[in-house]
Design an enzyme around this catalytic site. Structure first.
Site, PDB file in Angstrom:
ATOM      1  N   TYR B 121       0.830  -1.211   0.000  1.00  0.00           N
ATOM      2  CA  TYR B 121       0.000   0.000   0.000  1.00  0.00           C
ATOM      3  C   TYR B 121       0.867   1.265   0.000  1.00  0.00           C
ATOM      4  O   TYR B 121       0.341   2.367   0.008  1.00  0.00           O
ATOM      5  CB  TYR B 121      -0.930   0.024   1.216  1.00  0.00           C
ATOM      6  CG  TYR B 121      -2.047  -0.995   1.161  1.00  0.00           C
ATOM      7  CD1 TYR B 121      -3.059  -0.894   0.199  1.00  0.00           C
ATOM      8  CD2 TYR B 121      -2.107  -2.042   2.066  1.00  0.00           C
ATOM      9  CE1 TYR B 121      -4.092  -1.823   0.153  1.00  0.00           C
ATOM     10  CE2 TYR B 121      -3.137  -2.975   2.027  1.00  0.00           C
ATOM     11  CZ  TYR B 121      -4.125  -2.859   1.076  1.00  0.00           C
ATOM     12  OH  TYR B 121      -5.149  -3.777   1.027  1.00  0.00           O
ATOM     13  N   TYR B 498     -11.759  -1.053  -0.254  1.00  0.00           N
ATOM     14  CA  TYR B 498     -11.933  -0.662   1.150  1.00  0.00           C
ATOM     15  C   TYR B 498     -10.712   0.087   1.650  1.00  0.00           C
ATOM     16  O   TYR B 498     -10.742   0.714   2.697  1.00  0.00           O
ATOM     17  CB  TYR B 498     -12.214  -1.906   2.014  1.00  0.00           C
ATOM     18  CG  TYR B 498     -10.996  -2.615   2.582  1.00  0.00           C
ATOM     19  CD1 TYR B 498     -10.262  -3.517   1.809  1.00  0.00           C
ATOM     20  CD2 TYR B 498     -10.589  -2.399   3.896  1.00  0.00           C
ATOM     21  CE1 TYR B 498      -9.164  -4.163   2.335  1.00  0.00           C
ATOM     22  CE2 TYR B 498      -9.478  -3.052   4.424  1.00  0.00           C
ATOM     23  CZ  TYR B 498      -8.772  -3.929   3.636  1.00  0.00           C
ATOM     24  OH  TYR B 498      -7.665  -4.567   4.161  1.00  0.00           O
ATOM     25  N   ARG B 499      -9.644   0.052   0.887  1.00  0.00           N
ATOM     26  CA  ARG B 499      -8.354   0.577   1.312  1.00  0.00           C
ATOM     27  C   ARG B 499      -7.489   0.563   0.066  1.00  0.00           C
ATOM     28  O   ARG B 499      -7.630  -0.309  -0.788  1.00  0.00           O
ATOM     29  CB  ARG B 499      -7.797  -0.378   2.352  1.00  0.00           C
ATOM     30  CG  ARG B 499      -6.440  -0.120   2.901  1.00  0.00           C
ATOM     31  CD  ARG B 499      -6.085  -1.299   3.799  1.00  0.00           C
ATOM     32  NE  ARG B 499      -4.848  -1.107   4.517  1.00  0.00           N
ATOM     33  CZ  ARG B 499      -4.246  -2.073   5.214  1.00  0.00           C
ATOM     34  NH1 ARG B 499      -4.798  -3.270   5.281  1.00  0.00           N
ATOM     35  NH2 ARG B 499      -3.134  -1.841   5.851  1.00  0.00           N
TER      36      ARG B 499
END
Lengths: 120, 541
Positions: B121, B498-499
């Protein structure tokens, strides 16, 4: 040792190709526990403890190459920890402190191979 | 439209290179690190000097070599846009407050990280140029553990490893719930990113209780019962009074969380892990339909993982052991390799927690339901020391490993990984459609469908690992295009992430709509008028 030499050395480290059988969960149980008291920051860890709590989850466990018993130059270890190499993340001075890394690098360089480690 | 366009228009601007002239910048002649929009070298140098006055010169990093550990990321970033300009590392609440006041004075944006290990991420890479990483790893005190209530209070730099070691050494019979890189990741950081784990406490934010937050003004706020003098319920009662505030500080840039309460699961008398092996890729809807009622009723209480064979193989194998380089990853080859390793095309891991009596009561019901879906229901008795079973057996009891970093060497050795994580309701037909769409997209870009479904209480997190060789420039560029294609085409079907990583925060924020975006921007501008806290986080500027 120049940066390019270090990178070449690191790139030459073979990665393990096959998983061996399962390992036990948790960090390899060779280092003494790190005693962190409630309300206190993590104390300085020995090279054995840093290896058990960070490095040893990948190196010698089929994820990263075996690094003990190979006489890797301490300077190369130091450089790779701070920069990450290929699939390896970089570790910041807040994660492995400068004092811890100064002790860890020669320790990795000089430590013998471990029979229980898997990979290459 | 009330979005502050000037503010937004500055995104990606301000690219006047900072020359490295002894001012401790992250710049070099070859690769100048840009300053924040509208900031001068004098502003930046002034902020860095003042930061040194707070934390000491040894904990402020500005030159290129010192910033290098903050610049390593797995995500696709062919233009190297997500590059920090420096880092500052406080060890106390008071130091954080002082840093925030300095940042306001010099309008120097700070990109906050806890342990900075949200692999896939972006790690410590900021979402917009010119940010100094506010590295909270040195704030790593375990402040309280209540063995009776099953709660703890942590600083953001505590790792799951530290917490587990503390519980083990003090013989406190409480479990942690880990994400996949537990040893080096932060319970506070993962919870703030609304990460997911593997035990019945796997939906991490649901088990969060109370925060201490440094606001952009430098003031300190406690949420829930934390602001009541003498309250003993800060870690016991989540809601406090009035609007529930904690959510505002997750996946956001409205404050810096310096303490967080978490609930910890009591170690059950008996823990029994299972694997359900299904033989065909097309079994996706049958598995979801069988598992949903078990999850909704909480007969299966943990957040279980339904892993594709390709994802599992990628953990411990290299792609060219399955198919030759350049060949597509065909189902027949994957099935053959999976079978040779005791795996099916889908492998669903869940566990039962309780006593011998309670497990004996529910196990037959669960077995009947999952067997009817065509799966083989297996336990340690059948799986033995199978490394994949062992991996999940470890995670589902809050154990620690870093096995999934092995994914990074599936394809070449350059270390490229981006998680794409669209959400859907837990319905078989949705999963079937998602799997088909994902395969179509990744394969059209020359990549593999290496994915899993995390089956939540009523939802699916489709966790797709986009694996690529970052050392191959052409492949790196294709991965970047592929990721954007995934976001856009899933979004068109009503499936949003969601992320997401810093490479796509703005893109995903746009999918959630302009009203939501304006609301977030309105809050941001009201509480952080100088825009100093993590601009670009979740697309909020």
């Amino acid at each position: 040792m120049t940066r390019s030499m270090l990178i070449m050395l690191a790139a030459a480290l073979p990665l393990p190709a096959m998983p061996a059988l399962a390992q036990q969960g948790g960090a390899p149980a060779v280092a003494t526990p790190v005693h962190q008291a409630l309300g206190q920051v993590l104390p300085k860890r020995s090279p054995e403890q840093v290896y058990a709590k960070v490095c040893g989850y990948c190196h010698g466990r089929n994820v990263g190459p075996i690094i003990l018993g190979r006489g890797l130059p301490a300077e190369a270890v130091h450089y790779i920890v701070r920069h990450g190499q290929n699939a390896m993340p970089a570790f910041r001075p807040t994660e492995i402190t400068p004092a811890e890394l100064d002790a860890l690098s020669p320790w990795v360089s000089q430590s013998p191979a471990r029979k229980e480690e898997h990979g290459q | 439209m009330s979005l502050d366009l000037d503010r937004r228009g500055l995104l990606g601007a301000g690219l006047a290179g900072a020359a490295s002239i002894g001012l401790g910048t992250g710049a070099s002649a070859a690769s100048p690190a840009p300053l924040a929009p509208g900031r001068s070298m004098a502003d930046f140098a002034g902020a860095m000097k003042a930061f040194r006055g707070v934390v000491g010169a040894e904990w402020v990093f500005g030159d290129e070599e010192a910033v290098a550990p903050y610049d390593k990321a797995y995500i696709p970033d062919p233009a190297h846009r997500y590059k920090p300009v420096g880092a500052v590392c406080p060890q106390s609440l008071e130091e954080v407050q002082a840093i925030v006041r300095i940042a306001n004075q010099y309008r120097q944006p700070l990109w906050t990280v806890s342990t900075g290990k949200n692999m896939g991420y972006g790690m410590t890479s900021p979402a917009t140029p010119g940010q100094v990483v506010l590295d909270l790893k040195r704030m790593n005190r375990i402040l309280e553990v209540d063995a009776e209530l099953g709660t703890c209070l942590l600083e953001p730099g505590v790792t799951y490893q530290q917490l587990k070691d503390y519980l083990d050494e003090n013989r406190i019979p409480l479990w942690i719930d880990v994400p996949t890189v537990g040893p080096i990741a932060s319970p506070v950081g993962n919870t703030l990113d609304r990460g997911v784990g593997y035990t019945p406490y796997g939906e991490h934010f649901m088990f969060q209780c109370g925060m201490e937050v440094v606001l952009p003004s430098g003031e300190v706020m406690r949420t829930g019962m934390g602001s009541i003098k003498g309250s003993t319920a800060w870690q016991a009662f989540k809601w406090g009074y009035g609007p529930y505030l904690d959510g505002l500080f997750t996946q956001s840039n409205f404050g810096i969380v310096t303490k967080m309460g978490l609930w910890l699961m009591p170690r059950p008398p008996v823990y029994k892990p299972f694997m359900v092996r299904h033989g065909e890729m097309a079994d996706v809807p049958r598995i979801i339909e069988a598992m949903r009622p078990l999850r909704v009723s909480n007969l299966v209480a943990n957040c279980n993982l339904m892993m594709s064979a390709s994802y599992q193989l990628a953990m411990f194998k290299r792609r060219n052991e399955i198919v030759p380089d350049g060949a597509p990853l065909d189902d027949a080859s994957v099935k053959k390799a999976a079978k040779a390793n005791g795996l099916g095309m889908w492998n669903t891991y869940f566990a039962l927690y309780g006593t011998d009596e309670t497990i004996a009561g529910v196990e037959p019901i669960i077995r009947a339901s999952l067997s009817a879906s065509g799966g083989e229901v297996l336990t340690a008795a059948e799986m033995g020391d199978n490394p994949w079973f062992h991996h999940h057996q470890t995670l589902m009891q809050g154990g620690l490993n870093l096995d999934e970093i092995g994914l990074l060497r599936w394809r070449g050795s350059g270390g490229g990984l981006a998680w794409f994580a669209p959400v859907a309701a837990a319905r078989g037909v949705e999963a079937e459609r998602q799997t088909a769409l994902a395969r179509q997209i990744v394969e059209s870009h020359g990549f593999d469908y290496t994915a899993a479904y995390a089956i939540g209480w009523r939802d699916l997190h489709h966790i797709i690992a986009l694996l690529f060789d970052k050392a191959d420039a052409a492949e790196h560029a294709r991965a970047d295009a592929c990721y954007k294609d995934l976001v856009v085409r899933f979004g068109a079907q009503g499936w949003a992430s969601y992320r997401t990583g810093v490479n796509s925060m703005d893109l995903v924020a746009r999918q959630y709509g302009e009203v939501n975006r304006r609301f977030n921007a309105t809050l941001k501008h009201a509480i952080d008028p100088n825009g100093i806290l993590s601009p670009g986080k979740s697309g909020i500027i």
